[in-house]
Design an enzyme around this catalytic site. Sequence first.
Site, short mmCIF file in Angstrom:
data_model
loop_
_atom_site.label_atom_id
_atom_site.label_comp_id
_atom_site.label_asym_id
_atom_site.label_seq_id
_atom_site.Cartn_x
_atom_site.Cartn_y
_atom_site.Cartn_z
N TYR A 116 170.32 7.50 60.77
CA TYR A 116 169.95 8.74 61.45
C TYR A 116 171.20 9.31 62.09
O TYR A 116 171.99 8.58 62.69
CB TYR A 116 168.90 8.46 62.54
CG TYR A 116 168.54 9.69 63.34
CD1 TYR A 116 167.45 10.49 62.98
CD2 TYR A 116 169.29 10.05 64.46
CE1 TYR A 116 167.14 11.62 63.72
CE2 TYR A 116 168.97 11.19 65.19
CZ TYR A 116 167.90 11.96 64.81
OH TYR A 116 167.59 13.09 65.53
N GLU A 204 170.22 17.90 62.27
CA GLU A 204 169.69 16.54 62.20
C GLU A 204 169.64 16.09 60.74
O GLU A 204 169.05 16.77 59.90
CB GLU A 204 168.26 16.51 62.79
CG GLU A 204 167.66 15.13 62.83
CD GLU A 204 166.21 15.16 63.30
OE1 GLU A 204 165.37 15.79 62.62
OE2 GLU A 204 165.92 14.56 64.34
#
Length: 394
Positions: A116, A204
């Site tokens: 992530y 993101e």
Amino acid sequence: MNIHEYQAKQLFEKFGVASPKGIVASTAAEAGAAAREIGQAGLVVKAQIHAGGRGKGTFKNGFKGGVHVINTPEEAEDIAGKMLGQTLVTHQTGPEGKLVSKVLIAKSVNIKKEYYFAILFDRVSSSHAIIASTEGGMNIEEVAEKTPEKITKEFINPAIGLQGYQCRKLAASLNLRGALMNQAVKLFTALWNLYLKSDCSLVEINPLSVTDDDQLVALDAKFNFDDNSLYRQKDVTAMRDTTEEDPREVAASEYGLNYIGLDGNIACLVNGAGLAMSTMDIIKFHGGEPANFLDVGGGATKEQVTAAFKIILGDPNVKGILVNIFGGIMDCNIIATGIIAAAQEVSLSIPLVVRLEGNNVEAGKATLASSGLKITSASDLTDAAQKIVAAVNG
Ligand code: GDP
Ligand code: MN
């Protein structure tokens, strides 16, 4: 403002962020052609909506998954045909889901490890922050709650920008060493440049992946842009897809109104964001449910007030309206005239409570009283909230 993944890929290309090649398609035939153009086995078909969680989502027609790994152009056509024109429900769309009108056909990669990675504006530290985790492809809120030690945070001083040592520190925290660390430094730096130059408030990447041939690539992209910077982001503004946005919010933005639709039945029309927040609070305090947040700003015109009434009344749930205006810069009498004109133009038939205070308030109240319209006047915030809640809840 948000964009689609296929548009994010265009920005990746411009800023040199490694990501598999992809082509957008609006029909099944286009999807087949895109697969042929990419020209290899190992492809992925991805539904394009402004929401995440597509992989685990389900279409309303029962078809499972908004992300499918496939091999042939025929499969691309088949899967695209099952997605296009259908509504995809994910944990981020709410039960109503989102209509899929485009799919992305991209080169698929074999994933060795998922990470992530996000860059965002952090209000608490008044700086930009990078959040990275070895737990990729998962819901980051859950990781933060259950295993916070698996998340690394790095703050970026806005005056000097992202530094090389910070990239290496982040890469090391993800266990990316040697050649992969060099790739990571390059990718993080490219993403930072993209984030800063495009006025993003969030980039993101979930997942950021290492492939079986040891390439670090961005496999997904969620972007948020700072709306206040759109005036200087022509390329980004051109990517806006208003069909993904609440039509009431789109109409409001055309008139310079700050509108956010909510689930209740009492519409509010207020000048100033702080007053709008407290108006919503006091409606709730007295047992009502606000239908929206609506800030008409400091210098509301008759046209804006009329547009605001139309947007409010476009919501079938609305059973009453509370207008709460503080005449600071504004003259209450001008507001009163605007309210009457707007109420007449839209043939208002639901209860309207108006609380005016401030500059020229007596003239404003007199104008409302002599209008002949059924307008309930209120003396203060509490009185206004009680009156509109009573009118709506009966
Ligand atoms: P999201 O569910 O909306 O977040 O969509 P993603 O783009 O993140 O895709 C969901 C999942 O599909 C990812 O977490 C990956 O595990 C997987 N995925 C995405 N792209 C590829 C790919 O090119 N190859 C393979 N094998 N899996 C992929
Ligand atoms: Mn994802």
